[in-house]
Design a protein around this motif. Sequence first.
Motif, PDB file in Angstrom:
ATOM      1  N   ASN A   8       0.827  -1.211   0.000  1.00  0.00           N
ATOM      2  CA  ASN A   8       0.000   0.000   0.000  1.00  0.00           C
ATOM      3  C   ASN A   8       0.863   1.264   0.000  1.00  0.00           C
ATOM      4  O   ASN A   8       0.484   2.281   0.600  1.00  0.00           O
ATOM      5  N   VAL A   9       1.987   1.160  -0.634  1.00  0.00           N
ATOM      6  CA  VAL A   9       2.910   2.305  -0.727  1.00  0.00           C
ATOM      7  C   VAL A   9       2.873   2.860  -2.149  1.00  0.00           C
ATOM      8  O   VAL A   9       2.946   2.100  -3.121  1.00  0.00           O
ATOM      9  N   TYR A  10       2.796   4.188  -2.237  1.00  0.00           N
ATOM     10  CA  TYR A  10       2.719   4.860  -3.537  1.00  0.00           C
ATOM     11  C   TYR A  10       3.761   5.969  -3.607  1.00  0.00           C
ATOM     12  O   TYR A  10       4.060   6.615  -2.602  1.00  0.00           O
ATOM     13  N   TRP A  11       4.282   6.187  -4.815  1.00  0.00           N
ATOM     14  CA  TRP A  11       5.148   7.340  -5.073  1.00  0.00           C
ATOM     15  C   TRP A  11       4.245   8.516  -5.435  1.00  0.00           C
ATOM     16  O   TRP A  11       3.363   8.383  -6.305  1.00  0.00           O
ATOM     17  N   VAL A  12       4.443   9.655  -4.777  1.00  0.00           N
ATOM     18  CA  VAL A  12       3.610  10.836  -5.075  1.00  0.00           C
ATOM     19  C   VAL A  12       4.497  12.074  -5.287  1.00  0.00           C
ATOM     20  O   VAL A  12       4.093  13.194  -5.014  1.00  0.00           O
ATOM     21  N   GLY A  13       5.698  11.849  -5.760  1.00  0.00           N
ATOM     22  CA  GLY A  13       6.669  12.938  -5.873  1.00  0.00           C
ATOM     23  C   GLY A  13       6.563  13.733  -7.159  1.00  0.00           C
ATOM     24  O   GLY A  13       5.513  13.796  -7.789  1.00  0.00           O
ATOM     25  N   LYS A  14       7.693  14.344  -7.534  1.00  0.00           N
ATOM     26  CA  LYS A  14       7.739  15.194  -8.721  1.00  0.00           C
ATOM     27  C   LYS A  14       9.006  14.864  -9.513  1.00  0.00           C
ATOM     28  O   LYS A  14      10.107  14.892  -8.958  1.00  0.00           O
ATOM     29  N   ILE A  15       8.845  14.577 -10.788  1.00  0.00           N
ATOM     30  CA  ILE A  15      10.014  14.409 -11.665  1.00  0.00           C
ATOM     31  C   ILE A  15      10.331  15.769 -12.266  1.00  0.00           C
ATOM     32  O   ILE A  15       9.464  16.410 -12.860  1.00  0.00           O
ATOM     33  N   ASP A  16      11.583  16.193 -12.104  1.00  0.00           N
ATOM     34  CA  ASP A  16      12.001  17.521 -12.581  1.00  0.00           C
ATOM     35  C   ASP A  16      12.922  17.332 -13.788  1.00  0.00           C
ATOM     36  O   ASP A  16      14.141  17.281 -13.657  1.00  0.00           O
ATOM     37  N   TRP A  17      12.316  17.216 -14.948  1.00  0.00           N
ATOM     38  CA  TRP A  17      13.078  16.937 -16.169  1.00  0.00           C
ATOM     39  C   TRP A  17      13.996  18.087 -16.555  1.00  0.00           C
ATOM     40  O   TRP A  17      15.044  17.881 -17.160  1.00  0.00           O
ATOM     41  N   GLU A  18      13.578  19.325 -16.253  1.00  0.00           N
ATOM     42  CA  GLU A  18      14.347  20.447 -16.796  1.00  0.00           C
ATOM     43  C   GLU A  18      15.428  20.961 -15.844  1.00  0.00           C
ATOM     44  O   GLU A  18      16.156  21.875 -16.188  1.00  0.00           O
ATOM     45  N   LEU A  19      15.561  20.356 -14.678  1.00  0.00           N
ATOM     46  CA  LEU A  19      16.591  20.793 -13.730  1.00  0.00           C
ATOM     47  C   LEU A  19      17.983  20.542 -14.307  1.00  0.00           C
ATOM     48  O   LEU A  19      18.320  19.423 -14.679  1.00  0.00           O
ATOM     49  N   LYS A  20      18.790  21.572 -14.398  1.00  0.00           N
ATOM     50  CA  LYS A  20      20.163  21.415 -14.894  1.00  0.00           C
ATOM     51  C   LYS A  20      21.199  21.776 -13.841  1.00  0.00           C
ATOM     52  O   LYS A  20      22.375  21.456 -13.987  1.00  0.00           O
ATOM     53  N   LYS A  21      20.774  22.500 -12.816  1.00  0.00           N
ATOM     54  CA  LYS A  21      21.676  22.860 -11.709  1.00  0.00           C
ATOM     55  C   LYS A  21      20.921  22.666 -10.396  1.00  0.00           C
ATOM     56  O   LYS A  21      19.745  23.021 -10.299  1.00  0.00           O
TER      57      LYS A  21
END
Length: 396
Positions: A8-21
């Motif tokens: 019953n564990v879920y990932w609810v995060g954020k993928i930050d594709w454009e982060l370069k620094k």
Amino acid sequence: MKRHVKGNVYWVGKIDWELKKFHGSEYSTHKGSSYNSYLIREKKTVLIDTVWMPFAKEFVDNLEAEVGLANIDCIVQNHAEVDHSGALPELMRRRPDLPIYCTANGVKSLKGHYHQDWDFHIVKTGDSIDIGNGRSLVFVEAPMLHWPDTMFTYLAGEALLFSNDAFGHHYASELLFNDLVDQDELYDECIKYYANILTPFSPLVTKKIQEVVGLNLPLEMIAPSHGIIWRRDPLQIVQKYAEWAADYQENRVAILYDSMWDGTRKLAEAMARGIADAAPGTEVRVHNVAKTDKNDVITDVFRSKAILVGSPTINKGILSAAAAIMEEIKGLRFKNKKAAAFGCYGWSGEGNAVLNELLKASGFALADEGFKALWEPDADTLQKAHDYGAEFALKL
Ligand code: FEO
């Protein structure tokens, strides 16, 4: 959008594709990153960490839409750095009654960042919370891995460790699990992360691994706060950390230099050839530190058994890019590596002595006094630089 992890564990995060620094401009993230937040839905619904502040509203809106903020019972904040706690102000604005479980240093850090008296519950190693259905959360403090407030949270009943930054990497992927992504890319990001962030804390990494392994807890997954989740053979990254924490080195030499009119570059390249000729199995990496990503340079230093650092003399000192990389190297407290300095000069030639002092202050064993070349190196000087590289290789 939430993704299923396990039970019953879920990932609810954020993928930050454009982060370069990341960390301001301190850390290059060539492949983006993710801020992993997890939701456990047993009798109690528990949120593990949040996301970075720019994504706070999106994150909390998603939780409202998919879970209902009213259904969350508590937050576990494993670490207060803003990439993991940045959505707390928005979440607490909408659910000010939520209890927050964190370490004593976590309270200090969260108060220091947000100046709020939220409902903090201090936990220590061994403390646990029963969340129903035979599941409990067990806390393990992990100070200085990599901040004083850091802790891990173990979900007993699922054999899942929420390790926060430890075992993480800056790597954006929709694939979520380690067995699904490009293994070479994953390894490169993991070792870069360790080299640039965790190196100074290696003795603590060793102790913490021994402590956690000594608990003999079953471990089926490790879910860090950046990058993918270790599902296939999760202990592989623990074993890598144990290796990396033990004054890691490969059969590699990194040559770092900056150059004004290419003289010091020519010395660097002649030395690289000398090393290759004298020790053919040794990997040599040559970096102009004014032009190469500094985190990639540091990763090569981490992997090397020795470094050569070069700068021409300027104003009785060294070029600013060489000084900058030495400042970075000094802070990371590498151990068990040899070094030497080199560089061109026109009249006074203090550069080598300055570099030698910086190398000694950074914990490197000097192989010798280094190599200096007056004016532009001619063929004879380049042959001497080659031979110096060869002798240096034989001293390693
Ligand atoms: Fe990913 Fe220490 O923050």
